[in-house]
Design an enzyme around this catalytic site. Sequence first.
Site, PDB file in Angstrom:
ATOM      1  N   GLY A 114       0.900  -1.344  -0.106  1.00 48.02           N
ATOM      2  CA  GLY A 114      -0.105   0.095  -0.017  1.00 48.02           C
ATOM      3  C   GLY A 114       0.831   1.269   0.216  1.00 48.02           C
ATOM      4  N   GLY A 115       0.178   2.144   0.607  1.00 49.23           N
ATOM      5  CA  GLY A 115       1.014   3.565   0.472  1.00 49.23           C
ATOM      6  C   GLY A 115       2.256   3.499   1.478  1.00 49.23           C
TER       7      GLY A 115
ATOM      8  N   GLY B  32      23.633  12.140 -30.745  1.00 53.70           N
ATOM      9  CA  GLY B  32      22.967  12.760 -29.491  1.00 53.70           C
ATOM     10  C   GLY B  32      23.747  12.172 -28.205  1.00 53.70           C
ATOM     11  CB  ALA B  33      24.418   8.558 -27.251  1.00 53.83           C
TER      12      ALA B  33
END
Length: 509
Positions: free
Chosen positions: A168-169, A403-404
């Site tokens: 859960g949370g 770009g790399a």
Amino acid sequence: MDVLQELETRREAARMGGGAKRIAAQHSKGKLTARERIELLLDADSFEEFDMFVAHRCTDFGMEKERPAGDGVVTGWGTINGRLVYVFSQDFTVMGGSVSETHGQKICKIMDMAIQNGAPIIGINDSGGARIQEGVASLAAYGEVFQRNITASGVVPQISLIMGPTAGGAVYSPAMTDFIFMVKDSSYMFVTGPDVVKTVTNEQVTAEELGGAGTHTRKSSVADAAFENDVEAIAEVRRLIDFLPLHNRQKPPVRPFFDDVNRIEESLDTLVPDNPNMPYDMKELITKLADEGDFYEIQEEFAKNILTGFIRLEGSTVGVVANQPMVLAGCLDIDASRKAARFVRFCDAFDIPILTLVDVPGFLPGTSQEYAGVIKHGAKLLFAYGEATVPKVTVITRKAYGGAYVVMSSKHLRGDFNYAWPTSEIAVMGAKGATEIIHRADAGDPEKIAKHTKDYEDRFANPFVAAEKGVIDEVIMPQSTRKRICRAFASLRTKKVQTPWKKHDNIPL
Ligand code: HXC
């Protein structure tokens, strides 16, 4: 005398947690108790406990009749190899380690002290979640812990050990810490458990499949490492702490080292194969550069096309990010970008210099990458490198394409030392792809294409064009890499960078 005796009796009761039967049940699951874990984690006799006698205040559902001392969590401080840390350890034998208002307050108390005094927080999680009988008071307790996780982020290192259920949370506190370690087969993390999953999506899945250590280290990357048992996981946290500064205004620790700074590694001259498409193991380079060959890898099982972790050079911690040509040719994809970006940001937040080893053919193409947002995720790594002001030393071993090339701690992103091996190829793309685009008219003529490809290779399949332009500071012999990077980092110890005022940046999340 009676009061002294009372103290001892009360202490003894608190130390027994949920009692012998529940301790035996804990052991039978292969798990240690909250106190045994703390004992292993900290230096012998260094643990100082806080709030041993704190009890909950709940009066609903007959809870006033059962008020165990300590309220399901052991908190305090101690040392790891002589250095201060704060710790909380949830006690599953006491009401399933569930979080009540007072349980939460105990955790918050030591978190506040850790932030004020500048020391890491280590949380050992083993809990059935919110104390069901307390309702919203328990949710509020979690909320208070979450806020402190956020306040502490980037101020002191936060490490989570998951050693039982975390559902859960409750998962969101560890999720906001810097590192999560899990134990195989005895820990799990999920937002909704198998029963709810079955009801909502009709999927049949076990707790282990849904949120076990294997899932989170290989698939989701929520966890940074998984270990066989509690003992091993705790030993690895001790080892990790040795690499880290205690807080963000302190340099990383310097350990004694016995490795020659000027060590020459002739084998590195032949590490990169003649055939540019042949892989080689980048880990070999990392271990040959590191003091005593010691590489502490982070997220070893996830996005194996990039390696992240810590080494020491001249005894000082250095974060390493390296493309791994053995997996997906070392290309960058969504997972690799996210993994490395988070690591770079951790290093920058805690003043840990970064060594980047580059052999990257580009970003992974494909609809699955584009649809899942490789633009945004790739930008995370670019952004992380560009904003980092710690010393940055880069060594290109082979490919640095497109770009790399820019992303991987290039000169343009304020790289301090950008070295290249003679085997480097720094170009917009590989020669074959480049030729097919710029000589499309000759596509039907293999001879012409071969010649164009050769011309392109001769021009760009080397580091010298980049070196002529000054975007590579020096072409270095592979065998001397350790010496060169050690000297580079040594010269950067006093580095200072001014950045314009801003509240905070807006990294593409
Ligand atoms: C109070 C709890 C508890 C809880 C366990 N116990 N979880 N008590 N609140 N949340 C108690 C049990 O009553 C039992 O008490 C003891 O702990 C051990 O539990 P068992 O069920 O016997 O253990 P086991 O079979 O190992 O199962 C463990 C478990 C299960 C899977 C964690 O206990 C369970 O499902 N618990 C409830 C989990 C849950 O739904 N929590 C709320 C999640 S929501 P005795 O006296 O018999 O030893 C949540 C929200 C957080 O946490 C939100 C934050 C914002």
